[in-house]
Design a protein around this motif. Sequence first.
Motif, PDB file in Angstrom:
ATOM      1  N   VAL A  19     -23.792   7.564 -29.814  1.00  0.00           N
ATOM      2  CA  VAL A  19     -22.574   7.561 -28.824  1.00  0.00           C
ATOM      3  C   VAL A  19     -21.719   8.832 -28.897  1.00  0.00           C
ATOM      4  N   VAL A  20     -21.553   9.916 -30.340  1.00  0.00           N
ATOM      5  CA  VAL A  20     -20.386  10.463 -30.451  1.00  0.00           C
ATOM      6  C   VAL A  20     -21.409  12.031 -30.490  1.00  0.00           C
ATOM      7  N   ALA A  21     -22.272  12.104 -30.506  1.00  0.00           N
ATOM      8  CA  ALA A  21     -23.064  13.100 -30.189  1.00  0.00           C
ATOM      9  C   ALA A  21     -23.189  13.010 -28.343  1.00  0.00           C
ATOM     10  N   GLY A  22     -23.085  12.048 -27.637  1.00  0.00           N
ATOM     11  CA  GLY A  22     -23.110  12.101 -26.478  1.00  0.00           C
ATOM     12  C   GLY A  22     -21.669  12.129 -26.158  1.00  0.00           C
ATOM     13  N   LEU A  23     -20.702  11.554 -26.741  1.00  0.00           N
ATOM     14  CA  LEU A  23     -19.305  12.682 -25.787  1.00  0.00           C
ATOM     15  C   LEU A  23     -19.285  13.374 -26.577  1.00  0.00           C
ATOM     16  N   ALA A  24     -20.311  13.937 -27.384  1.00  0.00           N
ATOM     17  CA  ALA A  24     -19.958  15.320 -27.914  1.00  0.00           C
ATOM     18  C   ALA A  24     -20.253  16.322 -26.253  1.00  0.00           C
ATOM     19  N   LEU A  27     -17.244  14.588 -14.847  1.00  0.00           N
ATOM     20  CA  LEU A  27     -16.673  13.449 -15.661  1.00  0.00           C
ATOM     21  C   LEU A  27     -14.762  13.429 -14.556  1.00  0.00           C
ATOM     22  N   ALA A  28     -14.123  14.807 -15.016  1.00  0.00           N
ATOM     23  CA  ALA A  28     -12.972  14.671 -13.992  1.00  0.00           C
ATOM     24  C   ALA A  28     -12.062  14.034 -12.460  1.00  0.00           C
ATOM     25  N   PRO A  29     -13.419  14.417 -11.837  1.00  0.00           N
ATOM     26  CA  PRO A  29     -13.375  13.399 -10.471  1.00  0.00           C
ATOM     27  C   PRO A  29     -12.821  12.031 -10.497  1.00  0.00           C
ATOM     28  N   VAL A  30     -14.357  11.565 -11.577  1.00  0.00           N
ATOM     29  CA  VAL A  30     -14.507  10.860 -11.553  1.00  0.00           C
ATOM     30  C   VAL A  30     -13.567   9.695 -12.094  1.00  0.00           C
ATOM     31  N   LEU A  31     -12.986  10.405 -13.084  1.00  0.00           N
ATOM     32  CA  LEU A  31     -12.002   9.829 -13.968  1.00  0.00           C
ATOM     33  C   LEU A  31     -10.483   9.190 -12.673  1.00  0.00           C
ATOM     34  N   ASN A  32     -10.742  11.127 -11.877  1.00  0.00           N
ATOM     35  CA  ASN A  32      -8.698  10.623 -11.467  1.00  0.00           C
ATOM     36  C   ASN A  32      -9.050   9.638  -9.981  1.00  0.00           C
ATOM     37  N   SER A  33     -10.528   9.678  -9.731  1.00  0.00           N
ATOM     38  CA  SER A  33     -10.834   8.451  -8.877  1.00  0.00           C
ATOM     39  C   SER A  33     -10.441   7.101  -9.011  1.00  0.00           C
ATOM     40  N   MET A  34     -10.751   6.936 -10.057  1.00  0.00           N
ATOM     41  CA  MET A  34     -10.894   5.679 -10.989  1.00  0.00           C
ATOM     42  C   MET A  34      -9.418   4.961 -10.561  1.00  0.00           C
ATOM     43  N   PHE A  35      -8.484   5.819 -12.026  1.00  0.00           N
ATOM     44  CA  PHE A  35      -7.062   5.889 -12.553  1.00  0.00           C
ATOM     45  C   PHE A  35      -6.361   5.560 -10.888  1.00  0.00           C
ATOM     46  N   GLY A  36      -6.819   6.209 -10.159  1.00  0.00           N
ATOM     47  CA  GLY A  36      -6.327   6.559  -8.756  1.00  0.00           C
ATOM     48  C   GLY A  36      -5.468   8.095  -9.000  1.00  0.00           C
ATOM     49  N   ALA A  37      -5.034   8.679  -7.056  1.00  0.00           N
ATOM     50  CA  ALA A  37      -4.709  10.268  -6.760  1.00  0.00           C
ATOM     51  C   ALA A  37      -3.302  10.413  -7.664  1.00  0.00           C
ATOM     52  N   ASP A  38      -2.332   9.209  -7.715  1.00  0.00           N
ATOM     53  CA  ASP A  38      -1.238   9.232  -8.451  1.00  0.00           C
ATOM     54  C   ASP A  38      -0.927   9.390  -9.691  1.00  0.00           C
ATOM     55  N   SER A  39      -1.925   9.060 -10.916  1.00  0.00           N
ATOM     56  CA  SER A  39      -2.581   8.741 -12.549  1.00  0.00           C
ATOM     57  C   SER A  39      -2.673   9.175 -12.982  1.00  0.00           C
ATOM     58  N   GLN A  40      -2.367   9.858 -14.091  1.00  0.00           N
ATOM     59  CA  GLN A  40      -2.254  11.174 -15.078  1.00  0.00           C
ATOM     60  C   GLN A  40      -2.920  10.126 -16.433  1.00  0.00           C
ATOM     61  N   MET A  41      -3.669   9.127 -16.777  1.00  0.00           N
ATOM     62  CA  MET A  41      -4.910   8.845 -16.906  1.00  0.00           C
ATOM     63  C   MET A  41      -6.285   8.948 -17.323  1.00  0.00           C
ATOM     64  N   GLY A  42      -6.323   9.869 -16.081  1.00  0.00           N
ATOM     65  CA  GLY A  42      -7.930  10.316 -16.066  1.00  0.00           C
ATOM     66  C   GLY A  42      -8.018  11.608 -16.828  1.00  0.00           C
ATOM     67  N   ARG A  43      -6.334  12.512 -16.873  1.00  0.00           N
ATOM     68  CA  ARG A  43      -6.138  13.925 -17.909  1.00  0.00           C
ATOM     69  C   ARG A  43      -6.640  13.697 -18.559  1.00  0.00           C
ATOM     70  N   GLN A  44      -5.548  12.383 -19.397  1.00  0.00           N
ATOM     71  CA  GLN A  44      -5.555  11.941 -20.619  1.00  0.00           C
ATOM     72  C   GLN A  44      -6.746  11.805 -21.330  1.00  0.00           C
ATOM     73  N   THR A  45      -7.309  10.580 -20.040  1.00  0.00           N
ATOM     74  CA  THR A  45      -8.640  10.134 -21.145  1.00  0.00           C
ATOM     75  C   THR A  45      -9.380  11.401 -21.669  1.00  0.00           C
ATOM     76  N   ILE A  46      -9.965  12.096 -20.006  1.00  0.00           N
ATOM     77  CA  ILE A  46     -10.542  12.971 -20.992  1.00  0.00           C
ATOM     78  C   ILE A  46     -10.056  13.753 -22.039  1.00  0.00           C
ATOM     79  N   ALA A  47      -8.959  14.010 -22.548  1.00  0.00           N
ATOM     80  CA  ALA A  47      -8.590  14.780 -23.435  1.00  0.00           C
ATOM     81  C   ALA A  47      -8.752  14.122 -24.577  1.00  0.00           C
ATOM     82  N   ALA A  48      -8.285  12.887 -24.413  1.00  0.00           N
ATOM     83  CA  ALA A  48      -8.693  11.662 -25.814  1.00  0.00           C
ATOM     84  C   ALA A  48     -10.299  12.173 -25.903  1.00  0.00           C
ATOM     85  N   LEU A  49     -11.112  12.032 -24.980  1.00  0.00           N
ATOM     86  CA  LEU A  49     -12.816  11.904 -25.597  1.00  0.00           C
ATOM     87  C   LEU A  49     -12.402  13.543 -26.248  1.00  0.00           C
TER      88      LEU A  49
END
Length: 262
Positions: free
Chosen positions: A106-111, A118-140
């Motif tokens: 799992v860790v090897a895959g995340l690396a 991934l950014a456009p997918v998460l931005n669409s998932m959390f919505g156009a007005d949410s910063q959660m997608g960007r924060q999730t990518i930084a967390a990963l």
Amino acid sequence: MSTLTAGRRAGADRAWVRVAAPILVGVLVLVVWQVLVSVVGISDYLLPGPAAIVEQFVQFAPAIGTATVVTGVNALAGLVVGSLLGILLAALAARWSALDMMSAPVVAGLAVVPIVALAPVLNSMFGADSQMGRQTIAALASFVPVFVNTLRGFRQVRPVHRDLMRAYAASPGQVLRTVTLPTAVPFIFTGIRLASSLAVISALVAEYFGGPRGGLGAMISTSAATSAYARAWAYVFAAILLGLVFYVVALLLERLAVRRPH
């Protein structure tokens, strides 16, 4: 006494050289850069001059400051969450070998997860007005180096030390606090130091590829799209400063943690 004084002076001279040398190199690079742009006539489309970038940086300082705060918050949130998850999972993996073997792929895959995809997918998932997608990518991005270094730190504890603590009837929590964590602390902060720069870069790239406007990545994209290349480089310069701040703070925390007696 004279030998001690001479040693201190030599140490002070070396410290001065370590500070002055990078500054001199940076100034030299800027001078050569400006000369190339002014004399050779390199187009602003390819490379604006430092003077033009500084001018735009000063002119748009309020907007640059606001964008830097947005990116900094995204990076910091991702760094904190990713680091906490990395430390927690590393502690569990060090405790149970089965979990260690399951988490490795799992860790090897995340690396190797591509942020660009991934950014456009998460931005669409959390919505156009949410910063959660960007924060999730930084967390990963932060999770992987913290997990790898923390797990390595936990493995540095010698079995004889754990056996000695058990012989004194120490509980698993006491073993963790008195033996495992003090040994792993330098490795944990090394992982956080590495993750600090990755968090800023990941948040910046995620902002570049959609989501709410306002971050440095979004402003770089907007400036470049409107042919304001010097302004785009001014935002890039702000991103560099932000990354340096994250790195220096993490480095200072690492040195404090390592020097502090446990």
